[in-house]
Design an enzyme around this catalytic site. Structure first.
Site, short mmCIF file in Angstrom:
data_model
loop_
_atom_site.label_atom_id
_atom_site.label_comp_id
_atom_site.label_asym_id
_atom_site.label_seq_id
_atom_site.Cartn_x
_atom_site.Cartn_y
_atom_site.Cartn_z
N LYS A 168 19.59 80.36 -62.24
CA LYS A 168 18.64 81.40 -61.84
C LYS A 168 17.65 81.61 -62.98
CE LYS A 168 18.75 86.14 -59.94
NZ LYS A 168 19.65 87.27 -59.59
N SER B 21 19.11 89.01 -55.01
CA SER B 21 17.98 88.39 -55.66
C SER B 21 18.21 86.93 -56.05
CB SER B 21 17.61 89.18 -56.92
OG SER B 21 18.68 89.12 -57.84
N SER C 202 23.60 90.70 -55.72
CA SER C 202 22.59 89.62 -55.77
C SER C 202 23.14 88.21 -55.78
CB SER C 202 21.69 89.81 -56.99
OG SER C 202 20.70 90.78 -56.73
#
Lengths: 487, 487
Positions: free
Chosen positions: B79, B154, B178
């Protein structure tokens, strides 16, 4: 003292916040060096630059030093304290917050003793209470240059500090100065800080208010920021007290404000009024766990503390029979106190050694603007010299310049006295013949003495001393002359 | 060359059998990523050169029989809020434009040590604030099951990259769900570890007391293998737990007989949840019972305060964490005259709407006069919620809930209604507030879209929910279903 601060109608109420740099090799939350005077931004890393994703890790050594400082000022070290974020934007504050302590500080309570306000300093000590001591990191340095450009040096960012907050117990600029000197001395004694003012390691903010004598309510206070020398603190506080009294006497009101003192002009400037005060939005720093300090660690720290200045002063008075003033002078630094004590023990006549240290050693240091530790004089050498004087082997007059020699180059007093031929003349036969010579050569003076003018004896003594290059004992010479002239 | 990659287990078998090299896997991942990029927008950048070198080194180790771990030579994605030396770390924000990280996150070091090969960095909601991966400066990421829909967020980029077969494994971060919610929306398995189990050093902070890095993969066993590579104490993160992290993979025995699953009565009500989602979760729980687990009802009476509590604490911390993005040291800096304008314009231009909304909320809840009513109250609620879980886990080993109240929603469907968006975290935020580990795994389909089952474990007990998830996956096929290839 100024007219205002000793005003009969008004009393000043002062509390001080001192920011003191802890002596460590590395910063409070990263491994960067705290070395002073390096190239700008040389001592930085992802943590103190606040690069995204970096995290603080607490420096244990800084905590140990903070605990020592707290114990040396009689504070209670809290078993749990919490680091908090103080949020504000400034270019020399990379994270946009300063890690400090807020609701739960490292230590609370405590006090610092200062000499009372008497001019002599002979009075008993007064305790100035401390509110708290907390740990925090320093900000960086903003350098505003002439071209309207601001440069930022982050070497100082994250340097470990303790903030020492006093109660509003101080009543005059002089007391404020005395408090700061006493506090600095303690911090240096217990070796938690060099407290070097020139390097900004000991900085002060002052909260000042005034009230009419006899009133118990506190007046509205103002805060003077960033006072970086003892003299500035005293001058700034004095100026602010005068300003406040003037404002009130003219029917005005003090407005709560943060102020700056301009030492060049002796003027106070308003930085911001209370209405414009920052809201720092303190909250516990979620990147750090609460700081737990076990009772055992506090006990060990307490045991490792050296004797504190106030205890040393008391002991010097009782053990060596010194006055409060002398004890105060001799404990002004740990190095000086240790020096005195070693010399006094070597010689066995502490009062005599005290005189020599206070009069001659301190004068020699002052003249050369050096610290005792940086010179060549040893306690053994001084004690030997003083002993020679006390034993009548060299006169005080001839010994005194040797203190400066010892400070400058060191050496063996015995050898110095011999090399320079300073040994006292104790040979009575020799002295008698010199006295006879002087009497014979000064018939006028002898007549004067016999005519009842006692000052003449001093003149004749001077002649004898001169002929013996100061090596004769003045008492012995006086006695000898008096006998010869009277007989 | 653009065929999807298989699971970790499949790829490792292929590598062991000599049918494929790590270099080939990396090329395939890079090609697959590129081929899928227009359709999905899962990646924000690739690490082609570094990945090729690392793959060659892994192949050489394999040839010498010196494999570092089960992940050696396996492509993974990170990420884009995880720091990696030499990589642009954007966090999906314009404010970090041009920022190249000079240091590796601890998880990156550990992946390197395990031999895993980072091939790409994945899209996210700006600074991990969001539940849809729509709020990114790089544009939205799309759901491989239906590109009109969100992959959740996210960590939507990491989830989409795994689901679409670009990489078998990815790291995400989970502050309020997330990792788990995108795993649920894309039909894969994701784990948020216990708070403190995985070092946050190098994870760009959103809400420091809630953030955790964790694995996303097709199945629980693959998540366990990735967790085992990154978990464990880290001296650079003060909130990392000192407890050693024993490997979880050997705990996945398939045996769940006697294991007690708690169903919180507050979460098994028809209100606010898609009935098909609830039905799929109930059926999954029934399957676990058939595998030997027992089921009982538990209660989390304060769960209804979780969303409010979460959005107070998370935004408060975020408002402070994001202060460092000020245009002074790195990233975007606006054209400006003077300091205030520098801050205002840089941050106005650099941050997106959702980030600004959360900074404003957080600044408000920490403000003088509101702190007690909001932030302190939220911390008290958090304590009560933790106590709820302690009580519940006294009577069960795992708590099961839906991961999200619905399946993947349409892109744009909720972006104009932040409150509705926040409610999609209703089942996940409690685990962050209580610091507990949570797994999301696919447990069926509704309207052709994956449904997620969430299994929460006790503090530091990632192994039990992973074991149950793995046992379920041994008996079911949901996790083997792949999204349709684009035609």
């Amino acid at each position: 003292m100024s007219k205002a601060s000793c005003n009969q109608d008004w009393e000043a109420v002062i509390g001080l916040e001192v920011h003191n740099q802890l002596a460590t090799d590395s910063k409070l939350f990263c491994g960067c060096s705290v070395a002073y005077g390096s190239e700008p931004n040389h001592h930085t890393c992802p943590v103190c630059l606040a690069l995204p994703g970096s995290l603080p890790v607490l420096n244990r050594r800084a905590v140990e030093n903070a605990i020592r400082a707290a114990l040396a000022t009689h504070c209670t070290v809290n078993e749990r304290s919490v680091f908090a974020r103080k949020n504000y934007f400034y270019p020399d504050l990379p994270k946009g917050y300063q890690i400090s302590q807020f609701e739960e500080p490292l230590a609370t309570g405590g006090w610092v003793e200062i000499p009372t306000d008497g001019e002599s300093g002979e009075g008993e000590a007064r305790r100035i209470r401390l509110t708290r001591i907390h740990m925090e990191e320093d900000a960086g340095k903003s350098i505003h240059d002439a071209a309207d450009v601001t440069r930022v040096d982050l070497n100082r960012t994250g340097v470990p500090l303790i903030e020492i907050v006093s109660e509003p117990d101080l009543r005059s600029p002089e007391e404020a100065g005395a408090y700061l000197r006493a506090l600095r001395e303690i911090l240096r004694y217990v070796e938690v800080s060099d407290a070097d003012l020139e390097k900004g390691q000991f900085r002060c903010d002052a909260n000042v208010s005034v009230r009419r004598r006899g009133e118990s309510e506190l007046g509205t206070r103002t805060e003077l920021k960033n006072l970086n020398s003892f003299r500035f603190v005293e001058d700034a506080v004095r100026a602010e007290i005068e300003r406040q009294i003037e404002v009130i006497e003219e029917g005005g009101e003090i407005r709560q404000a943060t102020l700056r003192y301009d030492p060049d002009r002796g003027r106070i400037h308003v930085m911001r009024l209370k209405e414009d005060a920052h809201d720092y939005r303190y909250f516990p720093d979620p990147d750090l766990i609460p700081l737990a300090i076990e009772a055992e660690a506090v006990r060990a720290a307490r045991e490792s503390l050296p004797e504190l200045p106030e205890d040393k002063r008391a002991r010097f008075q009782s053990e060596y029979g010194l006055s409060a003033y002398d004890a105060g002078q001799l404990t002004a630094s740990r190095g000086l106190a240790d020096f005195f004590e070693a010399a006094a023990r070597a010689h066995g006549a502490p009062k005599s050694v005290a005189n020599w240290v206070q009069r001659d050693v301190l004068a020699a240091l002052k003249e050369r603007e050096v610290e005792l530790e940086a010179t060549a004089i040893t306690p053994e050498a001084l004690s030997m010299l003083v002993k020679m004087v006390d034993d009548g082997r060299v006169t005080a007059r001839n010994a005194r310049p040797l203190v400066a020699v010892l400070v400058e180059t060191g050496g063996d007093p015995e050898a110095l006295v011999q090399e320079r031929g300073l040994e006292a003349v104790s040979d009575t036969g020799l002295l008698e013949s010199v006295a006879d010579e002087v009497i014979a050569a000064n018939p006028k003076a002898v007549d004067g003495f016999r005519g009842g003018d006692p000052k003449v004896l001093n003149f004749l003594m001077g002649q004898v001393m001169k002929k013996t290059q100061g090596k004769a004992d003045p008492g012995q010479v006086r006695e000898l002359l008096a006998r010869k002239l009277g007989g | 060359m653009t065929a999807p990659l298989g699971t970790l287990t499949e790829l490792r078998e292929a590598l062991d059998a000599g049918g494929v090299s790590s270099a080939e896997l990396v090329e395939q991942a890079l090609a697959r990523g590129e081929a899928q990029q227009r359709r999905l927008g899962a990646l924000v950048g690739t690490r082609a050169e570094a990945a090729r070198e690392a793959a060659a080194a892994a192949d050489a180790r394999r040839a010498r029989g010196e494999l570092r771990s089960p992940l050696d030579g396996i492509p993974v994605a990170l990420k884009d809020n995880i720091s990696q030396a030499g990589a642009e770390v954007s966090c999906g924000s314009r404010i970090l434009a041009g920022y190249v990280a000079p240091f590796d996150a601890t998880v990156v070091e550990r992946l390197d040590a395990a031999g895993a090969v980072v091939v790409a960095r994945t899209n996210l909601d700006e600074f991990a604030m969001g539940s849809s991966t729509e709020h990114s400066a790089h544009g939205p990421t799309r759901n491989p099951w239906d590109p009109e829909r969100s992959p959740g967020g996210s960590s939507g980029g990491s989830a989409a990259a795994v689901a679409a077969g670009i990489v078998p494994l990815a790291l995400g971060s989970d502050t309020g769900g997330s990792i788990r919610q995108p795993a649920a929306f894309t039909g894969i398995t994701g784990l948020k570890p216990t708070y403190g189990r995985v070092s946050r050093y190098g994870l760009v902070a959103y809400a420091s007391s809630l953030d955790q890095i964790g694995p996303l993969a097709h199945g629980a066993a693959d998540c366990a293998a990735l967790l085992d590579a990154i978990a464990g104490p880290d001296p650079r993160d003060s909130t990392s737990l000192p407890t050693p992290a024993p490997p979880t993979l050997p705990e996945l025995t398939g045996d769940v007989s006697g294991l007690v699953i708690g169903l919180p009565r507050e979460y098994f009500v028809e209100e606010g949840v898609d009935p098909e989602v609830l039905a799929a979760v109930r059926e999954a729980v029934a399957e676990c019972e058939r595998a030997g687990a027992k089921v009982r009802e538990v209660s989390l009476p304060h769960a209804r305060y979780a969303i409010a509590t979460y959005y107070l604490i998370a935004t408060a911390e975020a408002s402070s964490n994001l202060s460092r993005f000020d245009g002074v040291r790195y990233g975007h800096r606006a054209e400006c005259d003077g300091l205030t304008e520098l801050y205002e314009r840089t941050r106005s231009e650099g941050f997106g709407a959702e980030v600004k909304r959360r900074i404003l909320l957080g600044t408000f809840v920490l403000s003088a006069g509101y702190y007690d009513a909001y932030y302190r109250k939220a911390q008290q609620a958090r304590t009560l919620l933790r106590a709820d879980f302690d009580a519940a886990f006294a009577g069960c080993d795992v708590i099961a809930t839906p991961t999200a109240p619905e399946t993947a929603f349409r892109i744009g469907e909720k972006s104009s209604d932040p409150l509705r968006m926040y409610l999609s975290d209703v089942y996940t935020v409690s685990a962050n507030l209580a610091g507990l580990p949570g797994v999301s795994l696919p447990c069926g389909f509704a309207g052709g879209l994956p449904v997620g089952l969430q299994l929460l474990g006790r503090t530091l007990d990632e192994a039990t929910p992973l074991r149950l998830a793995d046992a379920y996956q041994r008996r079911t096929e949901h996790h083997r279903r792949r999204p349709p290839e684009a035609t």
